[in-house]
Design a protein around this motif. Sequence first.
Motif, short mmCIF file in Angstrom:
data_model
loop_
_atom_site.label_atom_id
_atom_site.label_comp_id
_atom_site.label_asym_id
_atom_site.label_seq_id
_atom_site.Cartn_x
_atom_site.Cartn_y
_atom_site.Cartn_z
N PRO A 21 0.83 -1.21 0.00
CA PRO A 21 0.00 0.00 0.00
C PRO A 21 0.86 1.26 0.00
CG PRO A 21 0.05 -1.00 2.18
CD PRO A 21 0.74 -1.96 1.26
N ARG A 22 0.49 2.22 -0.83
CA ARG A 22 1.27 3.46 -0.97
C ARG A 22 0.62 4.65 -0.28
NH1 ARG A 22 6.03 1.40 -1.60
NH2 ARG A 22 6.34 0.26 -3.55
N ARG A 23 -0.62 4.51 0.13
CA ARG A 23 -1.31 5.60 0.84
C ARG A 23 -1.98 5.00 2.07
NH1 ARG A 23 -1.53 10.21 -1.68
NH2 ARG A 23 -3.37 10.93 -0.54
N ILE A 24 -1.39 5.27 3.24
CA ILE A 24 -1.83 4.65 4.50
C ILE A 24 -2.37 5.73 5.44
CG2 ILE A 24 -1.12 3.30 6.51
CD1 ILE A 24 1.17 2.18 4.80
N VAL A 25 -3.51 5.45 6.04
CA VAL A 25 -4.06 6.30 7.10
C VAL A 25 -4.06 5.47 8.38
CG1 VAL A 25 -6.13 7.44 8.00
CG2 VAL A 25 -5.48 7.75 5.61
N SER A 26 -3.43 6.01 9.44
CA SER A 26 -3.39 5.32 10.72
C SER A 26 -4.32 6.00 11.71
CB SER A 26 -1.96 5.30 11.29
OG SER A 26 -1.98 4.73 12.60
N LEU A 27 -5.21 5.22 12.30
CA LEU A 27 -6.18 5.74 13.27
C LEU A 27 -5.81 5.37 14.70
CD1 LEU A 27 -9.44 4.76 11.32
CD2 LEU A 27 -8.03 6.82 11.08
N VAL A 28 -4.57 4.88 14.89
CA VAL A 28 -4.14 4.37 16.19
C VAL A 28 -2.77 4.97 16.55
CG1 VAL A 28 -3.81 2.31 17.59
CG2 VAL A 28 -5.30 2.21 15.58
N PRO A 29 -2.68 5.79 17.58
CA PRO A 29 -1.41 6.46 17.91
C PRO A 29 -0.22 5.52 18.05
CG PRO A 29 -3.19 7.48 19.12
CD PRO A 29 -3.79 6.29 18.43
N ARG A 63 -4.20 15.49 9.65
CA ARG A 63 -4.92 14.90 10.79
C ARG A 63 -6.38 14.69 10.41
NH1 ARG A 63 -2.69 18.90 15.55
NH2 ARG A 63 -0.55 19.05 14.76
N VAL A 64 -6.89 13.51 10.77
CA VAL A 64 -8.22 13.10 10.32
C VAL A 64 -9.20 13.00 11.49
CG1 VAL A 64 -7.34 11.93 8.29
CG2 VAL A 64 -7.59 10.64 10.43
N GLY A 65 -8.99 13.87 12.50
CA GLY A 65 -9.88 13.86 13.67
C GLY A 65 -9.28 13.07 14.81
N GLY A 66 -10.11 12.79 15.83
CA GLY A 66 -9.68 11.99 16.96
C GLY A 66 -9.97 10.53 16.73
N THR A 67 -9.45 9.68 17.59
CA THR A 67 -9.64 8.24 17.40
C THR A 67 -11.11 7.84 17.48
OG1 THR A 67 -9.16 7.95 19.76
CG2 THR A 67 -7.34 7.60 18.23
N LYS A 68 -11.88 8.56 18.30
CA LYS A 68 -13.30 8.25 18.46
C LYS A 68 -14.20 9.11 17.57
CE LYS A 68 -12.82 5.33 21.99
NZ LYS A 68 -13.09 3.88 21.85
N GLN A 69 -13.66 10.21 17.05
CA GLN A 69 -14.46 11.13 16.23
C GLN A 69 -13.68 11.44 14.95
OE1 GLN A 69 -15.02 14.18 19.29
NE2 GLN A 69 -17.17 13.62 19.40
N LEU A 70 -13.70 10.49 14.04
CA LEU A 70 -12.97 10.63 12.79
C LEU A 70 -13.71 11.57 11.83
CD1 LEU A 70 -12.25 6.82 12.30
CD2 LEU A 70 -10.62 8.53 13.14
N HIS A 71 -12.94 12.28 11.03
CA HIS A 71 -13.50 13.09 9.96
C HIS A 71 -13.50 12.25 8.69
CE1 HIS A 71 -11.93 16.76 12.42
NE2 HIS A 71 -13.08 16.30 12.88
N LEU A 72 -14.61 11.59 8.44
CA LEU A 72 -14.67 10.62 7.34
C LEU A 72 -14.42 11.27 5.99
CD1 LEU A 72 -17.61 8.26 8.40
CD2 LEU A 72 -15.20 8.22 9.07
N GLU A 73 -14.92 12.49 5.79
CA GLU A 73 -14.70 13.14 4.50
C GLU A 73 -13.23 13.44 4.27
OE1 GLU A 73 -16.53 13.63 1.84
OE2 GLU A 73 -18.04 12.43 2.89
N GLN A 74 -12.54 13.80 5.34
CA GLN A 74 -11.11 14.07 5.24
C GLN A 74 -10.35 12.80 4.83
OE1 GLN A 74 -9.55 15.74 8.87
NE2 GLN A 74 -8.71 17.48 7.76
#
Length: 275
Positions: A21-29, A63-74
Amino acid sequence: MKQNKLFKDQMGRTVRIPFPPRRIVSLVPSQTEFLYDLGLEEEVVGITRFCVHPEQWFRTKTRVGGTKQLHLEQIRKLQPELILANKEENEKTQLEALMLEFPVWISDVYTLQDALDMMQMVGEITNRKTQAREIIDKIISAFDQLRTYTASIASVYTPRVAYFIWYRPWMVAASHTFIDHLLQCCGFQNAFAHLNRYPRVHELEIQQANPDIILFSSEPFPFQPMHQQLLKAVLPEAKYYFVDGEMFSWYGSRLLYAPAYFEELIRQIIHEGNP
């Protein structure tokens, strides 16, 4: 054309992921820090506002929001080829929405072995198996040394510990948590092992549990000396310590540093208990 590969996540789900994968989003610190240590500078395009390590990523990555409140559109705008999430840290409904559009790989970590398995699998998914193995081997070695140390003092050192994570209401880390597992690695007995997950506890319950040691975590609640004074009215004989919550709850490459931190904490407790 990039090949898709099938990978199992820690929920037992099969996830089809473009490899590598070349574009990764991590939602876990804690997993974000691990991705950095794997050398995925270019591949990681999005993180949460709680992904504070490494500092340069915190300052420069989207930044795509917080772990519990993600900005899905972002997240959608980033067009990820892989989203790394966690069962406990992220909201199920938001992850389910993302699964409809993107590959979402979910970790589920309760023990050190779970954490090591996660790192190995993420190393495979990102084509960083060798780098992941090096980190894993160092963590195993460090925890082996901690285990040797705690075994050497087990006959004189078995304190009952309460690990506090929240105030108003008081909340503790009980059984079936990663924190509880690391407390056991330290040779601590969890005074709330008879409860599950992260229960609310009243002052009478705290008094009845009668821990020898109170650990105030630095996260998610910022405990202060005033909270120590409040509990001292309930448990005047207990010893109180403010501890680094990342060392007890982050299950990525921060585990490299946790055993040395634990050993120093144990030495401090023993020294203060035997002046």
